[in-house]
Design a protein around this motif. Structure first.
Motif, PDB file in Angstrom:
ATOM      1  N   MET A  23      82.398  35.838  -0.387  1.00 31.24           N
ATOM      2  CA  MET A  23      83.213  35.806  -1.284  1.00 31.24           C
ATOM      3  C   MET A  23      84.733  36.039  -0.781  1.00 31.24           C
ATOM      4  O   MET A  23      84.893  36.841  -0.123  1.00 31.24           O
ATOM      5  CB  MET A  23      83.320  36.767  -2.427  1.00 31.24           C
ATOM      6  N   ALA A  24      85.672  34.985  -1.179  1.00 27.38           N
ATOM      7  CA  ALA A  24      86.871  35.183  -0.662  1.00 27.38           C
ATOM      8  C   ALA A  24      87.778  36.185  -1.085  1.00 27.38           C
ATOM      9  O   ALA A  24      87.319  36.871  -2.124  1.00 27.38           O
ATOM     10  CB  ALA A  24      87.878  33.936  -0.985  1.00 27.38           C
ATOM     11  N   ALA A  25      88.910  36.714  -0.205  1.00 27.18           N
ATOM     12  CA  ALA A  25      89.567  37.920  -0.632  1.00 27.18           C
ATOM     13  C   ALA A  25      90.363  37.673  -1.819  1.00 27.18           C
ATOM     14  O   ALA A  25      90.315  38.715  -2.701  1.00 27.18           O
ATOM     15  CB  ALA A  25      90.377  38.438   0.473  1.00 27.18           C
ATOM     16  N   SER A  26      91.189  36.629  -1.726  1.00 28.94           N
ATOM     17  CA  SER A  26      92.028  36.450  -2.839  1.00 28.94           C
ATOM     18  C   SER A  26      92.248  35.047  -3.184  1.00 28.94           C
ATOM     19  O   SER A  26      91.790  34.352  -2.284  1.00 28.94           O
ATOM     20  CB  SER A  26      93.241  37.037  -2.692  1.00 28.94           C
ATOM     21  N   SER A  27      92.597  34.620  -4.340  1.00 30.76           N
ATOM     22  CA  SER A  27      92.953  33.258  -4.549  1.00 30.76           C
ATOM     23  C   SER A  27      94.125  32.612  -4.191  1.00 30.76           C
ATOM     24  O   SER A  27      95.068  33.314  -3.616  1.00 30.76           O
ATOM     25  CB  SER A  27      93.086  33.236  -6.267  1.00 30.76           C
ATOM     26  N   SER A  28      94.081  31.472  -3.856  1.00 33.97           N
ATOM     27  CA  SER A  28      95.013  30.811  -3.292  1.00 33.97           C
ATOM     28  C   SER A  28      95.664  29.563  -4.097  1.00 33.97           C
ATOM     29  O   SER A  28      96.514  28.775  -3.550  1.00 33.97           O
ATOM     30  CB  SER A  28      94.690  30.327  -1.899  1.00 33.97           C
ATOM     31  N   SER A  29      95.339  29.705  -5.415  1.00 33.77           N
ATOM     32  CA  SER A  29      95.799  28.913  -6.321  1.00 33.77           C
ATOM     33  C   SER A  29      97.270  28.822  -6.545  1.00 33.77           C
ATOM     34  O   SER A  29      97.941  27.764  -7.209  1.00 33.77           O
ATOM     35  CB  SER A  29      95.009  28.792  -7.561  1.00 33.77           C
ATOM     36  N   GLY A  30      97.708  30.114  -6.670  1.00 33.16           N
ATOM     37  CA  GLY A  30      98.944  30.328  -6.967  1.00 33.16           C
ATOM     38  C   GLY A  30      99.355  30.488  -8.507  1.00 33.16           C
ATOM     39  O   GLY A  30     100.573  30.687  -8.991  1.00 33.16           O
ATOM     40  N   LEU A  31      98.240  30.665  -9.385  1.00 33.79           N
ATOM     41  CA  LEU A  31      98.553  31.025 -10.660  1.00 33.79           C
ATOM     42  C   LEU A  31      98.879  32.316 -10.888  1.00 33.79           C
ATOM     43  O   LEU A  31      98.492  33.283 -10.401  1.00 33.79           O
ATOM     44  CB  LEU A  31      97.055  30.595 -11.372  1.00 33.79           C
ATOM     45  N   THR A  32      99.659  32.609 -12.089  1.00 34.34           N
ATOM     46  CA  THR A  32      99.969  33.769 -12.512  1.00 34.34           C
ATOM     47  C   THR A  32      99.282  34.278 -13.957  1.00 34.34           C
ATOM     48  O   THR A  32      99.320  33.301 -14.736  1.00 34.34           O
ATOM     49  CB  THR A  32     101.478  33.951 -12.892  1.00 34.34           C
ATOM     50  N   PHE A  33      98.375  35.263 -13.611  1.00 31.41           N
ATOM     51  CA  PHE A  33      97.629  35.554 -14.827  1.00 31.41           C
ATOM     52  C   PHE A  33      98.446  36.673 -15.827  1.00 31.41           C
ATOM     53  O   PHE A  33      98.703  37.575 -15.040  1.00 31.41           O
ATOM     54  CB  PHE A  33      96.198  35.988 -14.564  1.00 31.41           C
ATOM     55  N   LYS A  34      98.282  36.611 -16.859  1.00 31.16           N
ATOM     56  CA  LYS A  34      98.611  37.689 -17.718  1.00 31.16           C
ATOM     57  C   LYS A  34      97.406  38.039 -18.924  1.00 31.16           C
ATOM     58  O   LYS A  34      96.951  37.084 -19.739  1.00 31.16           O
ATOM     59  CB  LYS A  34      99.826  37.247 -18.565  1.00 31.16           C
ATOM     60  N   LEU A  35      97.234  39.302 -18.890  1.00 27.91           N
ATOM     61  CA  LEU A  35      95.885  39.645 -19.727  1.00 27.91           C
ATOM     62  C   LEU A  35      96.501  40.510 -20.997  1.00 27.91           C
ATOM     63  O   LEU A  35      97.156  41.614 -20.686  1.00 27.91           O
ATOM     64  CB  LEU A  35      94.461  40.432 -18.844  1.00 27.91           C
ATOM     65  N   HIS A  36      95.958  40.343 -21.937  1.00 26.83           N
ATOM     66  CA  HIS A  36      96.184  41.155 -23.051  1.00 26.83           C
ATOM     67  C   HIS A  36      95.275  42.299 -23.361  1.00 26.83           C
ATOM     68  O   HIS A  36      94.073  42.021 -23.098  1.00 26.83           O
ATOM     69  CB  HIS A  36      96.509  40.237 -24.289  1.00 26.83           C
ATOM     70  N   PRO A  37      95.801  43.249 -24.062  1.00 26.12           N
ATOM     71  CA  PRO A  37      94.737  44.375 -24.058  1.00 26.12           C
ATOM     72  C   PRO A  37      93.697  44.269 -25.159  1.00 26.12           C
ATOM     73  O   PRO A  37      92.674  44.736 -24.908  1.00 26.12           O
ATOM     74  CB  PRO A  37      95.763  45.549 -24.671  1.00 26.12           C
ATOM     75  N   LEU A  38      93.887  43.363 -26.025  1.00 28.45           N
ATOM     76  CA  LEU A  38      93.007  42.682 -27.105  1.00 28.45           C
ATOM     77  C   LEU A  38      91.706  42.164 -26.311  1.00 28.45           C
ATOM     78  O   LEU A  38      90.499  42.587 -26.908  1.00 28.45           O
ATOM     79  CB  LEU A  38      93.478  41.839 -27.999  1.00 28.45           C
ATOM     80  N   VAL A  39      91.949  41.473 -25.339  1.00 23.70           N
ATOM     81  CA  VAL A  39      90.549  41.140 -24.670  1.00 23.70           C
ATOM     82  C   VAL A  39      89.882  42.123 -23.946  1.00 23.70           C
ATOM     83  O   VAL A  39      88.529  42.196 -24.124  1.00 23.70           O
ATOM     84  CB  VAL A  39      91.086  40.125 -23.323  1.00 23.70           C
ATOM     85  N   ILE A  40      90.341  43.275 -23.380  1.00 24.51           N
ATOM     86  CA  ILE A  40      89.873  44.321 -22.740  1.00 24.51           C
ATOM     87  C   ILE A  40      89.151  45.044 -23.997  1.00 24.51           C
ATOM     88  O   ILE A  40      87.951  45.859 -23.749  1.00 24.51           O
ATOM     89  CB  ILE A  40      90.960  45.165 -22.028  1.00 24.51           C
ATOM     90  N   LEU A  41      89.847  45.367 -25.044  1.00 17.40           N
ATOM     91  CA  LEU A  41      88.990  46.052 -26.152  1.00 17.40           C
ATOM     92  C   LEU A  41      87.881  45.186 -26.701  1.00 17.40           C
ATOM     93  O   LEU A  41      86.900  45.843 -26.973  1.00 17.40           O
ATOM     94  CB  LEU A  41      90.013  46.194 -27.377  1.00 17.40           C
ATOM     95  N   ASN A  42      88.015  43.823 -26.755  1.00 14.63           N
ATOM     96  CA  ASN A  42      86.938  43.031 -27.496  1.00 14.63           C
ATOM     97  C   ASN A  42      85.714  43.040 -26.575  1.00 14.63           C
ATOM     98  O   ASN A  42      84.439  43.449 -26.924  1.00 14.63           O
ATOM     99  CB  ASN A  42      87.408  41.934 -27.418  1.00 14.63           C
ATOM    100  N   ILE A  43      85.979  43.025 -24.979  1.00 13.28           N
ATOM    101  CA  ILE A  43      84.705  43.131 -23.939  1.00 13.28           C
ATOM    102  C   ILE A  43      83.908  44.429 -24.134  1.00 13.28           C
ATOM    103  O   ILE A  43      82.733  44.345 -24.222  1.00 13.28           O
ATOM    104  CB  ILE A  43      85.345  42.833 -22.728  1.00 13.28           C
ATOM    105  N   SER A  44      84.909  45.314 -24.194  1.00 13.83           N
ATOM    106  CA  SER A  44      84.314  46.793 -24.197  1.00 13.83           C
ATOM    107  C   SER A  44      83.597  47.135 -25.630  1.00 13.83           C
ATOM    108  O   SER A  44      82.454  47.835 -25.559  1.00 13.83           O
ATOM    109  CB  SER A  44      85.555  47.880 -24.008  1.00 13.83           C
ATOM    110  N   ASP A  45      84.101  46.793 -26.517  1.00 13.02           N
ATOM    111  CA  ASP A  45      83.574  46.872 -27.801  1.00 13.02           C
ATOM    112  C   ASP A  45      82.050  46.108 -27.758  1.00 13.02           C
ATOM    113  O   ASP A  45      81.003  46.499 -28.228  1.00 13.02           O
ATOM    114  CB  ASP A  45      84.410  46.514 -29.026  1.00 13.02           C
TER     115      ASP A  45
END
Length: 318
Positions: free
Chosen positions: A1-23
């Motif tokens: 697996m490569a260390a990091s991505s080279s696509s140049g995309l910026t990802f923004k993650l909202h807390p609701l996603v983390i809460l949904n996965i944890s729930d």
């Protein structure tokens, strides 16, 4: 697996996603390992412990959001059904959920999928490839359910897929991408409400306040340490110990320009208005509590005075 991505995309993650996965993971784990009742104690001793020590279940779902240029913002998620016989996701259920979400959130698109685990597995690539007909470059959000008290970062990783040539054969592999947590006002209110809920173990309000103040102190301490590191870096750059980095200087200059805005007249007016509104609500709550206590006192006095008046022929006080 490569260390990091080279696509140049910026990802923004909202807390609701983390809460949904944890729930999602917590519910599935509770269903697989229900609490032991008193009548099942003997069975638990004679072999029921094997059931209680099952490996953590894997859960699956889709993440949805929007992509604006090179910025990918993940707003929400929904659960998916996994077919263990075919080692794939239920496509009909996925399309139905997608149609329902598009009716409520027409601006959201399926950006990828999520699961749980400490690291991406080779078998995950089969699910990843199956979603490429919906999104040609899906993202993979992985939550690590293991508790590590020494870890300060969130146990969330976001992976992209890139085509690499390995041993002369082009293969798709997962590469890790960096992300930032993005919140909106409704999410901040919800997270603050969850943080102030009374503990289920019967903890007191003082314990909650101490935990809250400890969190604030830790945040301020971390902010102070980072500002100190940045200050030392700028001093060393000014002395010529390290070369100038124009991109960092522009970011620092942009941050410094925001500070005088806090001392503006408009900020003072808005701050005083919000401060006075908060005080007014506090005073109103105190008056309401005093009125309630006074009503209870009057009711008790009337009850006692009525008993006395029935014996002496007097009328009630109120």
């Amino acid at each position: 697996m490569a260390a990091s991505s080279s696509s140049g995309l910026t990802f923004k993650l909202h807390p609701l996603v983390i809460l949904n996965i944890s729930d999602h993971y917590t519910r599935v784990k509770s269903q697989m390992n229900p609490p032991i009742s008193t009548g099942d104690t003997a069975n638990s001793i004679n072999g029921g412990d094997q059931k209680q020590h099952q490996s953590p279940p894997r859960v699956y779902g889709c993440v949805i959001g929007v992509q604006r240029g090179r910025t990918v913002e993940i707003f929400n998620s929904f659960e998916l059904l996994y077919d263990p016989s075919t080692h794939s996701l239920d496509r009909s259920f996925l399309l139905k959920k997608q149609e329902l979400y598009r009716k409520v959130f027409p601006q959201f698109y399926i950006l990828g999928w999520y699961s749980i685990g400490s690291d991406a597995l080779e078998s995950d690539m089969h699910i990843h490839k199956a979603l490429m007909d919906i999104n040609e470059s899906p993202v993979y959000v992985l939550l690590n359910p293991s508790i590590n008290h020494a870890q300060k970062d969130l146990p969330i990783n976001i992976y992209e897929s890139e085509l690499h040539v390995i041993d002369g054969i082009p293969q798709l592999i997962f590469v890790r991408s960096s992300y930032t947590i993005e919140t909106v006002e409704a999410e901040r209110i919800s997270v603050d409400h969850v943080a102030h809920l009374k503990p289920s173990d019967g903890g007191s309000a003082a314990t909650q306040l101490a935990a809250h103040l400890t969190g604030i102190h830790s945040a301020i301490k971390m902010l102070h340490s980072r500002i100190k590191v940045l200050h030392q870096y700028l001093v060393a750059m000014q002395k010529g110990d390290i070369p100038y980095e124009n991109s960092l200087l522009r970011q620092v200059s942009s941050l410094a320009r925001r500070l005088p805005a806090i001392e503006s007249e408009k900020f003072q007016d808005d701050f005083l208005m919000e401060y006075n509104d908060t005080l007014l609500i506090t005073y109103l709550a105190m008056i309401t509590n005093c009125s309630s206590a006074m009503n209870e006192l009057v009711d008790k006095f009337n009850t006692a005075y009525d008993r006395h008046s029935r014996r002496g022929g007097r009328t009630a006080f109120i």
